[in-house]
Design a protein around this motif. Structure first.
Motif, PDB file in Angstrom:
ATOM      1  N   ASP A  56       8.296  -4.685  -1.097  1.00 34.04           N
ATOM      2  CA  ASP A  56       8.685  -6.238  -0.649  1.00 34.04           C
ATOM      3  C   ASP A  56      10.166  -5.914  -0.265  1.00 34.04           C
ATOM      4  O   ASP A  56      11.149  -5.492  -0.894  1.00 34.04           O
ATOM      5  N   PHE A  57      10.381  -6.524   1.027  1.00 32.60           N
ATOM      6  CA  PHE A  57      11.571  -6.367   1.748  1.00 32.60           C
ATOM      7  C   PHE A  57      11.902  -7.798   2.394  1.00 32.60           C
ATOM      8  O   PHE A  57      12.208  -8.132   3.431  1.00 32.60           O
ATOM      9  N   GLY A  58      11.919  -8.776   1.117  1.00 31.23           N
ATOM     10  CA  GLY A  58      12.379  -9.955   1.757  1.00 31.23           C
ATOM     11  C   GLY A  58      11.410 -10.831   2.305  1.00 31.23           C
ATOM     12  O   GLY A  58      10.199 -11.348   1.896  1.00 31.23           O
ATOM     13  N   ASN A  59      11.558 -11.018   3.597  1.00 34.54           N
ATOM     14  CA  ASN A  59      10.571 -11.652   4.480  1.00 34.54           C
ATOM     15  C   ASN A  59       9.219 -10.845   4.886  1.00 34.54           C
ATOM     16  O   ASN A  59       8.641 -11.334   5.587  1.00 34.54           O
ATOM     17  N   TYR A  60       9.400  -9.538   4.447  1.00 31.96           N
ATOM     18  CA  TYR A  60       8.331  -8.747   4.753  1.00 31.96           C
ATOM     19  C   TYR A  60       7.615  -8.246   3.399  1.00 31.96           C
ATOM     20  O   TYR A  60       8.582  -7.828   2.494  1.00 31.96           O
ATOM     21  N   ARG A  61       6.377  -8.113   3.438  1.00 29.93           N
ATOM     22  CA  ARG A  61       5.813  -7.955   2.203  1.00 29.93           C
ATOM     23  C   ARG A  61       4.626  -6.699   2.399  1.00 29.93           C
ATOM     24  O   ARG A  61       4.320  -6.573   3.609  1.00 29.93           O
ATOM     25  N   HIS A  62       4.576  -5.986   1.396  1.00 32.18           N
ATOM     26  CA  HIS A  62       3.550  -4.940   1.455  1.00 32.18           C
ATOM     27  C   HIS A  62       3.827  -3.873   2.567  1.00 32.18           C
ATOM     28  O   HIS A  62       3.119  -3.328   3.174  1.00 32.18           O
ATOM     29  N   VAL A  63       5.252  -3.743   2.641  1.00 29.61           N
ATOM     30  CA  VAL A  63       5.485  -2.774   3.513  1.00 29.61           C
ATOM     31  C   VAL A  63       5.247  -1.082   3.068  1.00 29.61           C
ATOM     32  O   VAL A  63       5.538  -1.099   1.954  1.00 29.61           O
ATOM     33  N   PHE A  64       4.854  -0.408   3.952  1.00 24.33           N
ATOM     34  CA  PHE A  64       4.450   0.792   3.849  1.00 24.33           C
ATOM     35  C   PHE A  64       4.843   1.849   5.054  1.00 24.33           C
ATOM     36  O   PHE A  64       4.816   1.337   6.267  1.00 24.33           O
ATOM     37  N   GLU A  65       4.958   3.068   4.872  1.00 27.90           N
ATOM     38  CA  GLU A  65       4.972   3.900   5.848  1.00 27.90           C
ATOM     39  C   GLU A  65       3.868   5.016   5.679  1.00 27.90           C
ATOM     40  O   GLU A  65       3.318   5.174   4.376  1.00 27.90           O
ATOM     41  N   SER A  66       3.252   5.618   6.544  1.00 28.16           N
ATOM     42  CA  SER A  66       2.351   6.818   6.289  1.00 28.16           C
ATOM     43  C   SER A  66       2.375   7.714   7.259  1.00 28.16           C
ATOM     44  O   SER A  66       3.162   7.736   8.314  1.00 28.16           O
ATOM     45  N   GLY A  67       1.940   9.061   7.187  1.00 23.35           N
ATOM     46  CA  GLY A  67       2.160   9.968   7.736  1.00 23.35           C
ATOM     47  C   GLY A  67       0.703  10.937   7.668  1.00 23.35           C
ATOM     48  O   GLY A  67      -0.017  10.709   6.781  1.00 23.35           O
ATOM     49  N   LEU A  68       0.636  11.819   8.323  1.00 25.07           N
ATOM     50  CA  LEU A  68      -0.610  12.675   8.435  1.00 25.07           C
ATOM     51  C   LEU A  68      -0.286  14.187   8.108  1.00 25.07           C
ATOM     52  O   LEU A  68       0.671  14.430   8.421  1.00 25.07           O
ATOM     53  N   GLY A  69      -1.000  14.954   7.404  1.00 25.10           N
ATOM     54  CA  GLY A  69      -0.720  16.298   6.862  1.00 25.10           C
ATOM     55  C   GLY A  69      -1.906  16.782   6.662  1.00 25.10           C
ATOM     56  O   GLY A  69      -2.856  16.436   6.568  1.00 25.10           O
ATOM     57  N   PHE A  70      -1.551  17.940   5.502  1.00 27.49           N
ATOM     58  CA  PHE A  70      -2.738  18.811   5.090  1.00 27.49           C
ATOM     59  C   PHE A  70      -2.221  19.161   3.589  1.00 27.49           C
ATOM     60  O   PHE A  70      -1.072  19.291   3.216  1.00 27.49           O
ATOM     61  N   GLU A  71      -3.346  18.887   2.813  1.00 27.32           N
ATOM     62  CA  GLU A  71      -2.984  19.486   1.368  1.00 27.32           C
ATOM     63  C   GLU A  71      -3.430  20.944   1.229  1.00 27.32           C
ATOM     64  O   GLU A  71      -4.842  21.080   1.721  1.00 27.32           O
TER      65      GLU A  71
END
Length: 149
Positions: A54-69
């Motif tokens: 929740d960022f006010g006028n922006y909802r469901h904000v997320f960041e993503s990245g790729l990697g390895f486990e």
């Protein structure tokens, strides 16, 4: 304009994905988000919680990245991928979002339990930070004096 700061907690979830999905995402193919069932389930779970991203006028904000486990399963493990005693490397989607630091613990625990329930790993990697500050909005100059008080 002045930037307003908000106290939040960060939630990061590591999710295994298929090698093909990893390649598609690395090439910038956003459709891969819809085609990978695990990512789709994670994003659906996220969108069902109005408090996440929740960022006010922006909802469901997320960041993503790729990697390895990487991991080695010990005796007693029931791995989804890999074998006991064998080193395994898995392509991984890393999902990061934020929520208000004042959100009650019960609400946080409900969301975390939902993630554990839908996650394919026996022991999912889920990170939860203490409060951190992020920018939440820019305030017009007219509000700067009110924000300072």
């Amino acid at each position: 304009m002045k930037i307003a700061m908000k106290s939040v907690r960060k939630l990061r979830v590591h999710w295994p994905i298929a090698s093909e999905t990893f390649s598609r995402l690395a090439r910038g193919d956003a459709e891969a988000f819809k085609d990978e069932a695990g990512i789709a389930a994670l994003l659906q779970a996220s969108s069902e919680s109005p408090d996440l991203g929740d960022f006010g006028n922006y909802r469901h904000v997320f960041e993503s990245g790729l990697g390895f486990e990487g991991f080695t399963c010990s005796e007693g493990a029931n791995p989804t991928l890999g074998q006991v005693g064998q080193r395994t490397i898995s392509p991984t989607f890393v999902f990061t979002t934020y929520f208000d630091a004042a959100l009650p613990d019960a609400a946080v625990e409900r969301f975390l339990q939902h993630i554990v329930d839908i996650h394919p790993w026996e022991v999912p990697v889920i990170e939860l930070t203490g409060p951190v500050s992020v920018s939440s909005a820019t305030l017009p100059a007219v509000f700067e004096s009110e924000a300072a008080s």
